[in-house]
Design a protein around this motif. Sequence first.
Motif, PDB file in Angstrom:
ATOM      1  N   ARG A   1       0.854  -1.192   0.000  1.00 48.76           N
ATOM      2  CA  ARG A   1       0.000   0.000   0.000  1.00 48.76           C
ATOM      3  C   ARG A   1       0.883   1.233   0.000  1.00 48.76           C
ATOM      4  O   ARG A   1       1.957   1.246   0.605  1.00 48.76           O
ATOM      5  CB  ARG A   1      -0.862   0.067   1.265  1.00 48.76           C
ATOM      6  CG  ARG A   1      -2.010  -0.904   1.330  1.00 48.76           C
ATOM      7  CD  ARG A   1      -3.152  -0.463   0.409  1.00 48.76           C
ATOM      8  NE  ARG A   1      -4.245  -1.393   0.453  1.00 48.76           N
ATOM      9  CZ  ARG A   1      -5.346  -1.239   1.182  1.00 48.76           C
ATOM     10  NH1 ARG A   1      -5.504  -0.171   1.924  1.00 48.76           N
ATOM     11  NH2 ARG A   1      -6.292  -2.138   1.146  1.00 48.76           N
TER      12      ARG A   1
ATOM     13  N   THR B   1     -12.977  -3.787   8.881  1.00 48.20           N
ATOM     14  CA  THR B   1     -14.047  -2.797   8.933  1.00 48.20           C
ATOM     15  C   THR B   1     -15.088  -3.183   9.977  1.00 48.20           C
ATOM     16  O   THR B   1     -15.554  -4.320  10.008  1.00 48.20           O
ATOM     17  CB  THR B   1     -14.721  -2.676   7.550  1.00 48.20           C
ATOM     18  OG1 THR B   1     -13.711  -2.336   6.592  1.00 48.20           O
ATOM     19  CG2 THR B   1     -15.811  -1.624   7.556  1.00 48.20           C
TER      20      THR B   1
ATOM     21  N   SER C   1      -6.602  -6.230   4.249  1.00 46.54           N
ATOM     22  CA  SER C   1      -6.945  -5.166   3.292  1.00 46.54           C
ATOM     23  C   SER C   1      -7.879  -4.146   3.933  1.00 46.54           C
ATOM     24  O   SER C   1      -7.682  -2.935   3.790  1.00 46.54           O
ATOM     25  CB  SER C   1      -7.577  -5.761   2.037  1.00 46.54           C
ATOM     26  OG  SER C   1      -6.621  -6.544   1.338  1.00 46.54           O
ATOM     27  N   GLU C   2      -8.897  -4.621   4.649  1.00 43.74           N
ATOM     28  CA  GLU C   2      -9.810  -3.705   5.351  1.00 43.74           C
ATOM     29  C   GLU C   2      -9.071  -2.953   6.455  1.00 43.74           C
ATOM     30  O   GLU C   2      -9.299  -1.752   6.660  1.00 43.74           O
ATOM     31  CB  GLU C   2     -10.989  -4.480   5.927  1.00 43.74           C
ATOM     32  CG  GLU C   2     -11.923  -5.015   4.863  1.00 43.74           C
ATOM     33  CD  GLU C   2     -13.102  -5.790   5.438  1.00 43.74           C
ATOM     34  OE1 GLU C   2     -13.334  -5.734   6.668  1.00 43.74           O
ATOM     35  OE2 GLU C   2     -13.800  -6.465   4.646  1.00 43.74           O
TER      36      GLU C   2
ATOM     37  N   ASP D   1      -7.167  -0.198   4.876  1.00 41.76           N
ATOM     38  CA  ASP D   1      -8.081   0.892   4.506  1.00 41.76           C
ATOM     39  C   ASP D   1      -8.305   1.800   5.722  1.00 41.76           C
ATOM     40  O   ASP D   1      -8.285   3.029   5.608  1.00 41.76           O
ATOM     41  CB  ASP D   1      -9.435   0.346   4.045  1.00 41.76           C
ATOM     42  CG  ASP D   1      -9.376  -0.363   2.696  1.00 41.76           C
ATOM     43  OD1 ASP D   1      -8.372  -0.211   1.966  1.00 41.76           O
ATOM     44  OD2 ASP D   1     -10.349  -1.085   2.388  1.00 41.76           O
TER      45      ASP D   1
END
Length: 155
Positions: A16, A42, A139-140, A143
């Motif tokens: 990232r 999330t 990945s979440e 984010d």
Amino acid sequence: MTTATDTAQRTLVIERVFDAPPKLVFTAWSSPEHLVQWFGPTGFSLPTCEQDFREGGRYRFCMHSPEGSDHWVEGEYREISEYDRLVFTWTRSDDEPEPWVDNTVALTFEEVDGKTRMTMRHALFATEAYRNEHNGGWSECFDRLGAFLKNHEHA
């Protein structure tokens, strides 16, 4: 015998680029006051965040899902190179008699045009399915880290 292909298939690599300097991205990993604001997928919270951030130090986190389940992870910090590299063991147990994930996470932080390229290598998963499950969660999580960094440019 484990082959290079098998190892690659059971290793999760995520890269990232964050619009923040390496010092800030690295610091987000280094204290409970930061981690509780972004660590986990999330909708998850981090009601338990115990951390002894030093080489040989340990951590223990409880990620609490929106559905009410707890996901425990703990480990030891193996390498801390301030603002450049972070390596820690990752044991996820979820109150099972035996840990179902026991491996290592290595993060590198590289300055690129005022931003940070963070690369994570999480290895070695027992199966590709475990790797894929962690791909979604990480990945979440990243984010959420990106959103945290935007709101804490001078943390």
